[in-house]
Design an enzyme around this catalytic site. Sequence first.
Site, short mmCIF file in Angstrom:
data_model
loop_
_atom_site.label_atom_id
_atom_site.label_comp_id
_atom_site.label_asym_id
_atom_site.label_seq_id
_atom_site.Cartn_x
_atom_site.Cartn_y
_atom_site.Cartn_z
N LYS A 17 21.79 -29.50 45.74
CA LYS A 17 22.25 -28.24 45.15
C LYS A 17 22.14 -28.28 43.62
O LYS A 17 21.63 -27.35 43.01
CB LYS A 17 23.73 -27.97 45.53
CG LYS A 17 23.99 -27.88 47.02
CD LYS A 17 25.45 -27.58 47.33
CE LYS A 17 26.42 -28.67 46.93
NZ LYS A 17 26.26 -29.95 47.66
N ARG A 92 33.68 -23.25 49.27
CA ARG A 92 33.61 -24.36 50.23
C ARG A 92 34.60 -24.17 51.38
O ARG A 92 34.64 -25.02 52.27
CB ARG A 92 33.94 -25.67 49.52
CG ARG A 92 32.72 -26.44 49.02
CD ARG A 92 33.22 -27.67 48.28
NE ARG A 92 32.29 -28.75 48.31
CZ ARG A 92 31.52 -29.12 47.28
NH1 ARG A 92 31.55 -28.46 46.15
NH2 ARG A 92 30.72 -30.16 47.39
N ARG A 131 21.94 -41.79 43.74
CA ARG A 131 22.16 -40.77 42.69
C ARG A 131 22.71 -41.42 41.43
O ARG A 131 23.62 -42.25 41.47
CB ARG A 131 23.12 -39.70 43.20
CG ARG A 131 23.62 -38.78 42.07
CD ARG A 131 24.10 -37.45 42.55
NE ARG A 131 25.24 -37.50 43.42
CZ ARG A 131 25.74 -36.43 44.05
NH1 ARG A 131 25.18 -35.25 43.89
NH2 ARG A 131 26.78 -36.55 44.84
N ARG A 164 28.47 -41.69 40.07
CA ARG A 164 29.72 -40.95 40.23
C ARG A 164 30.73 -41.79 40.99
O ARG A 164 30.37 -42.47 41.94
CB ARG A 164 29.46 -39.64 40.99
CG ARG A 164 29.29 -38.45 40.07
CD ARG A 164 28.78 -37.25 40.77
NE ARG A 164 29.57 -36.85 41.94
CZ ARG A 164 29.34 -35.75 42.64
NH1 ARG A 164 28.36 -34.95 42.30
NH2 ARG A 164 30.08 -35.45 43.68
N ARG A 175 33.96 -36.73 52.50
CA ARG A 175 33.30 -35.49 52.04
C ARG A 175 32.47 -34.86 53.15
O ARG A 175 32.43 -33.63 53.28
CB ARG A 175 32.42 -35.79 50.83
CG ARG A 175 33.25 -35.92 49.55
CD ARG A 175 32.59 -36.85 48.56
NE ARG A 175 31.40 -36.32 47.96
CZ ARG A 175 30.45 -37.07 47.38
NH1 ARG A 175 30.57 -38.38 47.37
NH2 ARG A 175 29.41 -36.50 46.83
P1 ADP Z 1 24.20 -32.05 45.40
O1 ADP Z 1 24.42 -31.29 44.13
O2 ADP Z 1 23.90 -31.17 46.56
O3 ADP Z 1 25.27 -33.04 45.70
P2 ADP Z 1 22.06 -33.42 43.91
O4 ADP Z 1 21.20 -32.32 43.39
O5 ADP Z 1 22.92 -34.14 42.97
O6 ADP Z 1 22.88 -32.92 45.20
O7 ADP Z 1 21.07 -34.46 44.65
C1 ADP Z 1 21.58 -35.66 45.23
C2 ADP Z 1 20.61 -36.81 44.91
O8 ADP Z 1 19.38 -36.63 45.64
C3 ADP Z 1 20.22 -36.90 43.43
O9 ADP Z 1 20.07 -38.26 43.12
C4 ADP Z 1 18.88 -36.16 43.38
O10 ADP Z 1 18.05 -36.65 42.33
C5 ADP Z 1 18.28 -36.45 44.74
N1 ADP Z 1 17.49 -35.33 45.29
C6 ADP Z 1 17.72 -33.99 45.15
N2 ADP Z 1 16.81 -33.26 45.84
C7 ADP Z 1 15.99 -34.16 46.45
C8 ADP Z 1 14.83 -34.02 47.31
N3 ADP Z 1 14.36 -32.81 47.68
N4 ADP Z 1 14.24 -35.16 47.74
C9 ADP Z 1 14.72 -36.38 47.36
N5 ADP Z 1 15.78 -36.57 46.56
C10 ADP Z 1 16.43 -35.48 46.10
P1 ADP Z 2 28.66 -32.80 45.92
O1 ADP Z 2 27.62 -33.26 44.98
O2 ADP Z 2 29.20 -33.87 46.80
O3 ADP Z 2 28.31 -31.57 46.69
P2 ADP Z 2 30.35 -31.52 43.83
O4 ADP Z 2 29.92 -32.09 42.55
O5 ADP Z 2 29.96 -30.14 44.16
O6 ADP Z 2 29.94 -32.51 45.02
O7 ADP Z 2 31.94 -31.65 43.98
C1 ADP Z 2 32.59 -32.88 43.77
C2 ADP Z 2 34.01 -32.79 44.28
O8 ADP Z 2 34.72 -31.77 43.56
C3 ADP Z 2 34.18 -32.42 45.75
O9 ADP Z 2 34.07 -33.55 46.61
C4 ADP Z 2 35.59 -31.83 45.75
O10 ADP Z 2 36.56 -32.84 45.67
C5 ADP Z 2 35.62 -31.08 44.41
N1 ADP Z 2 35.13 -29.69 44.57
C6 ADP Z 2 34.01 -29.15 44.07
N2 ADP Z 2 33.90 -27.87 44.42
C7 ADP Z 2 34.97 -27.58 45.19
C8 ADP Z 2 35.42 -26.41 45.89
N3 ADP Z 2 34.73 -25.25 45.88
N4 ADP Z 2 36.59 -26.50 46.58
C9 ADP Z 2 37.31 -27.64 46.62
N5 ADP Z 2 36.94 -28.77 45.99
C10 ADP Z 2 35.78 -28.75 45.29
#
Ligand code: ADP
Ligand code: ADP
Length: 221
Positions: A17, A92, A131, A164, A175
């Site tokens: 995302k 969420r 990551r 992280r 999660r």
């Molecule tokens: P989210 O915000 O959904 O938690 P991130 O964008 O941080 O996910 O991506 C999670 C990890 O996977 C990061 O280390 C990112 O560089 C990697 N990543 C994101 N998209 C892809 C993809 N299409 N293929 C492989 N690795 C990816």
């Molecule tokens: P991910 O990369 O795992 O999708 P985010 O960076 O979006 O994680 O969120 C990290 C953490 O912040 C979540 O695991 C949760 O604890 C909190 N968080 C983020 N967005 C929300 C939301 N919309 N509602 C509740 N908790 C949230």
Amino acid sequence: MKNMSNLIIMGPPGAGKGTQSERIVQELNIPHISTGDMFREQIKNGTELGKEVARYINQGQLVPDDVTIAIVKERLSRSDCSKGYLLDGFPRTLAQADALRKLTEEIHRPVQCALNISVDKDALIERISGRRVCPKCGNSYHVIFKKPRVENICDTCGSDLVQRKDDTPESLKVRLDAYENQTKPLIDFYKKEKILFEIDGLQNIDKVFEDILVILKGETK
Ligand code: ADP
Ligand code: ADP
Ligand code: ZN
């Protein structure tokens, strides 16, 4: 519909995302509103809110709805959202989705498109464990799939990359459960509103972005 600019991006933790959001907001010139980034900023700055949310986040639990909805309400009321917005990681829960409907009505910018990135569990584990993030600008990298130009250094600002605190196997399990139980029902919620768009998140980063652009620019495949 062409040139949609009131957007949300959904998907399990590690689906990509944040990575796709960085590109989408550059392309559309709209603000990137990531609740996760906003919470981490509060924690870094040691605010009262930061202290309140840290224990949930570090354990992988969702932050309570009232706290989360309040920060999104404040953020959406700022003037830069008059051009549109990309919400990343919000809503969420169903309560958050209901609240968002009201908030976006108030600013006359109802959500037009919910992008749902799907990725299977094995790939999520691989992505989360590799990551690395920039503590300063929030950009995310991967030790294999998205290497920074210089090992462990942010391309954009030169800061040392970190892992992280919640990217541990224990927290990831919590999660993923929270995602299954509380967030997944939103897929049906947006399907019923006829604004859900499915994205195959198992493809490489460039290909995922291409698919997203096709949807956002209203081109037919
Ligand atoms: P989210 O915000 O959904 O938690 P991130 O964008 O941080 O996910 O991506 C999670 C990890 O996977 C990061 O280390 C990112 O560089 C990697 N990543 C994101 N998209 C892809 C993809 N299409 N293929 C492989 N690795 C990816
Ligand atoms: P991910 O990369 O795992 O999708 P985010 O960076 O979006 O994680 O969120 C990290 C953490 O912040 C979540 O695991 C949760 O604890 C909190 N968080 C983020 N967005 C929300 C939301 N919309 N509602 C509740 N908790 C949230
Ligand atoms: Zn940086």
